[in-house]
Design an enzyme around this catalytic site. Structure first.
Site, PDB file in Angstrom:
ATOM      1  N   HIS A 199       7.171  19.246 -64.354  1.00 19.96           N
ATOM      2  CA  HIS A 199       7.413  20.685 -64.310  1.00 19.96           C
ATOM      3  C   HIS A 199       6.513  21.412 -63.309  1.00 19.96           C
ATOM      4  O   HIS A 199       6.747  22.584 -62.986  1.00 19.96           O
ATOM      5  CB  HIS A 199       7.220  21.291 -65.715  1.00 19.96           C
ATOM      6  CG  HIS A 199       8.349  22.181 -66.131  1.00 19.96           C
ATOM      7  ND1 HIS A 199       8.948  23.079 -65.268  1.00 19.96           N
ATOM      8  CD2 HIS A 199       9.003  22.310 -67.310  1.00 19.96           C
ATOM      9  CE1 HIS A 199       9.901  23.727 -65.914  1.00 19.96           C
ATOM     10  NE2 HIS A 199       9.965  23.268 -67.149  1.00 19.96           N
ATOM     11  N   ASP A 203      12.145  22.458 -61.823  1.00 19.97           N
ATOM     12  CA  ASP A 203      12.551  23.115 -63.058  1.00 19.97           C
ATOM     13  C   ASP A 203      13.819  22.468 -63.604  1.00 19.97           C
ATOM     14  O   ASP A 203      14.549  21.794 -62.876  1.00 19.97           O
ATOM     15  CB  ASP A 203      12.819  24.604 -62.799  1.00 19.97           C
ATOM     16  CG  ASP A 203      11.555  25.326 -62.381  1.00 19.97           C
ATOM     17  OD1 ASP A 203      10.509  25.111 -63.021  1.00 19.97           O
ATOM     18  OD2 ASP A 203      11.606  26.072 -61.391  1.00 19.97           O
TER      19      ASP A 203
END
Lengths: 229, 80
Positions: A199, A203
């Site tokens: 992350h 995304d």
């Protein structure tokens, strides 16, 4: 042998503990119908002598490589919180060893190779992994890892990213399932593809598009196996 | 080749791709995949080795039927 297995366990423990400590993983899954891919494979293999016969895995690897061209944020290394995408696509292939542990040697430049070459190199990697004759350069060259625990019978695999890589694609077992499409219901061979991604670098929205690209590429196997990407 | 010779050649091919197995422990009529942890790449490597040793090609449509060592010996005996 036992000493070697213990040493390997330590190396895996260290890398995986670092991964879970440092990398904020997120996980996605997508079901992939394989009617076209398995039909293509059956037809291709019917005319091939044994040494030239194709596995499903090289098709999956070609799809991952082609999808990475469109979604480069899953291919490369993250060091000191800075991501460097890799121009080359080297797929680390997870191979479990019967004495314990696993190795992830890389298949180099998968996108640029035709399906026969990828198939041959994969069989060779598995053979040499079993014999313990992999080269150290092969073990550290992967720019992303692909794992397929399908042969051992799991439905889906949610992997731990191999640092400094930023993503891992998993393929589960191919099973016949009821599949609804175009307003109809039929039985289709389906596998669940998963993504574990970093992350800090990407995304979930892009991760979803990446998995969808893998799914769509596998619907057109003839094109996938020819086109250099 | 006799059945014993075929079985010995098949076991040699098997230990070639899975060096850690004990060929004496393989029960001929039990499912091979339950006795040896073979994935699809190992299985293909095994069949390619059989092809190299015995010169027997096994059509893709027949591969799924060859689930035990005894069935492999039967098949190779008929095809040799």
């Amino acid at each position: 042998m036992a000493e070697r297995a213990a040493q390997m366990r330590k190396v895996i423990a260290s890398a995986m503990a670092r991964s879970k400590r440092e990398i904020p993983h997120y996980y996605l899954a997508e079901d992939v119908p394989l009617t076209a891919a398995t039909a293509w494979l059956t037809q291709a293999n019917a005319a091939r002598p044994l040494p030239d016969r194709l596995l499903l895995a090289p098709l999956l690897l070609k799809a991952v490589a082609a999808a990475l061209r469109r979604y480069p944020e899953f291919n490369g290394y993250c060091r000191d919180e800075v991501f460097s995408p890799s121009e080359a696509i080297h797929l680390g292939v997870a191979i479990s060893l019967r004495a314990g542990g696993l190795v992830t040697p890389a298949l180099m430049d998968v996108g640029r190779k035709d399906i026969d070459t990828v198939n041959r190199e994969l069989l060779d990697l598995v053979r040499r992994a079993r014999a313990g004759s992999l080269r150290s350069a092969e073990l550290s060259s992967g720019t992303i890892t692909v794992t397929s625990l399908g042969d051992q019978g799991v439905a889906a695999v949610y992997g731990v990213i191999y640092p400094p890589q930023v993503a891992l694609v998993g393929f589960g077992r191919v099973t016949e399932r009821p599949w609804a499409s175009d307003g109809g219901l039929r039985v289709a061979p389906v596998l669940t593809a998963t993504l574990a991604a970093d992350h800090r670098v990407s995304d979930g929205h892009r991760g979803g598009l990446f998995l969808a690209a893998i799914r769509d590429l596998l619907q057109n196997p003839a094109e996938l196996t020819q086109a250099p990407t | 080749m006799t059945r014993d010779q075929l079985q010995a050649a098949l076991l040699e091919a098997l230990t070639g791709i899975a060096p850690e197995i004990d060929p004496a422990a393989i029960e001929p009529t039990k499912l091979l995949r339950d006795q040896v942890d073979l994935d699809s790449a190992d299985w293909l490597n095994f069949l390619v080795a059989v092809h190299g040793k015995l010169g027997i090609d096994i059509p893709d449509a027949d591969v799924g039927k060859l689930t035990t060592l005894a069935k492999l010996v039967d098949y190779c005996e008929r095809r040799q």
